[in-house]
Design an enzyme around this catalytic site. Sequence first.
Site, PDB file in Angstrom:
ATOM      1  N   ASP A  48       0.869  -1.173   0.000  1.00  0.00           N
ATOM      2  CA  ASP A  48       0.000   0.000   0.000  1.00  0.00           C
ATOM      3  C   ASP A  48       0.909   1.227   0.000  1.00  0.00           C
ATOM      4  O   ASP A  48       1.490   1.586   1.023  1.00  0.00           O
ATOM      5  CB  ASP A  48      -0.901  -0.005   1.243  1.00  0.00           C
ATOM      6  CG  ASP A  48      -1.837   1.197   1.300  1.00  0.00           C
ATOM      7  OD1 ASP A  48      -1.796   2.038   0.378  1.00  0.00           O
ATOM      8  OD2 ASP A  48      -2.608   1.300   2.270  1.00  0.00           O
ATOM      9  N   ALA A  71      -1.503   4.622  -9.915  1.00  0.00           N
ATOM     10  CA  ALA A  71      -2.522   4.318  -8.910  1.00  0.00           C
ATOM     11  C   ALA A  71      -3.455   5.507  -8.705  1.00  0.00           C
ATOM     12  O   ALA A  71      -3.007   6.637  -8.476  1.00  0.00           O
ATOM     13  CB  ALA A  71      -1.849   3.945  -7.586  1.00  0.00           C
ATOM     14  N   TRP A  72      -4.767   5.223  -8.797  1.00  0.00           N
ATOM     15  CA  TRP A  72      -5.774   6.263  -8.544  1.00  0.00           C
ATOM     16  C   TRP A  72      -7.112   5.575  -8.383  1.00  0.00           C
ATOM     17  O   TRP A  72      -7.479   4.732  -9.205  1.00  0.00           O
ATOM     18  CB  TRP A  72      -5.834   7.264  -9.696  1.00  0.00           C
ATOM     19  CG  TRP A  72      -6.461   8.561  -9.293  1.00  0.00           C
ATOM     20  CD1 TRP A  72      -7.790   8.824  -9.170  1.00  0.00           C
ATOM     21  CD2 TRP A  72      -5.786   9.774  -8.948  1.00  0.00           C
ATOM     22  NE1 TRP A  72      -7.996  10.115  -8.762  1.00  0.00           N
ATOM     23  CE2 TRP A  72      -6.776  10.727  -8.620  1.00  0.00           C
ATOM     24  CE3 TRP A  72      -4.442  10.135  -8.877  1.00  0.00           C
ATOM     25  CZ2 TRP A  72      -6.454  12.024  -8.232  1.00  0.00           C
ATOM     26  CZ3 TRP A  72      -4.122  11.422  -8.492  1.00  0.00           C
ATOM     27  CH2 TRP A  72      -5.118  12.357  -8.171  1.00  0.00           C
ATOM     28  N   TYR A 133     -12.165  15.217  -9.490  1.00  0.00           N
ATOM     29  CA  TYR A 133     -11.105  14.439 -10.143  1.00  0.00           C
ATOM     30  C   TYR A 133     -10.110  15.362 -10.840  1.00  0.00           C
ATOM     31  O   TYR A 133      -8.888  15.245 -10.648  1.00  0.00           O
ATOM     32  CB  TYR A 133     -11.760  13.490 -11.146  1.00  0.00           C
ATOM     33  CG  TYR A 133     -10.812  12.636 -11.959  1.00  0.00           C
ATOM     34  CD1 TYR A 133      -9.940  11.738 -11.361  1.00  0.00           C
ATOM     35  CD2 TYR A 133     -10.822  12.712 -13.362  1.00  0.00           C
ATOM     36  CE1 TYR A 133      -9.092  10.935 -12.113  1.00  0.00           C
ATOM     37  CE2 TYR A 133      -9.981  11.916 -14.120  1.00  0.00           C
ATOM     38  CZ  TYR A 133      -9.122  11.034 -13.495  1.00  0.00           C
ATOM     39  OH  TYR A 133      -8.281  10.246 -14.252  1.00  0.00           O
TER      40      TYR A 133
END
Length: 276
Positions: A48, A71-72, A133
Amino acid sequence: MLSIAVTGANGYIGRHVVAALCDMGACVYALDLCVEGGDPRARWMQVDVFDPSFAPAELFDEMPDVCLHLAWRNGFDHNAPTHMGDLSGHYLFLHKMIDAGVGRVAVMGSMHEVGYWEGAITEETPCKPLSAYGVAKDALRRALEIESGRKGFALQWLRGFYIYGDDAQSQSIFGKLLRAAQTGQKTFPFTTGKNKYDFTPVAELAHMIAAATMQDEVLGIINCCSGKPVSLAEQIEGFIRDNHLDIQLEYGAFPDRPYDSPGVWGDASKIQRILG
């Protein structure tokens, strides 16, 4: 051999990028919470990256040459609270990688950083995002540009546009349409479909991302796109035909989003130069 740490390596885009990088001869460190079914040519690491205890020096014997941050969460839900909630986690993770000695950082961006725009998006196009976003992506890019000036690492911002392909795994309109047809729906609520966008198959996008990351001459904002505007209706109707779906679009059931332009696409000159 160029060594590249890829986050989100087993995600919708990530698994295609990992395969493309391996095809190009990179040494890939694939980081994700889920590592099952990943390309066996990569070195998979279940981690993580947003955990406050994450320490690059404890994970890598030798720091990779590049960190490719894909990563998103909830990328298809433009106003999900996770976008702003995770922003500091993205920044702190990349800050740790830079301080640990990564010489180049490449990050997946989005056309939604720009907000409303008509015509071609270039790297000089002003950004006025209209969704959480877009705001989060734009803020991360701006912060990294400041850090790049202070600390001297190379920065690539890989700006994506409208993505399709591998649609069973996607939360895009293509994935939703495919699942609707599979459950027997005969109609699909739709907008007017008149807006024109820049569409890229996910495998082709992955090739662009991998090619950009494998070189260090072209830096800064790099639009990973086709450079060709196509109407949403034309793209979706073609998708229905190509996949032999027994479903019809219900035009006008939904209004067009206020932050969607009647026509927007990417200036593809830099990615075309990379692809050569």
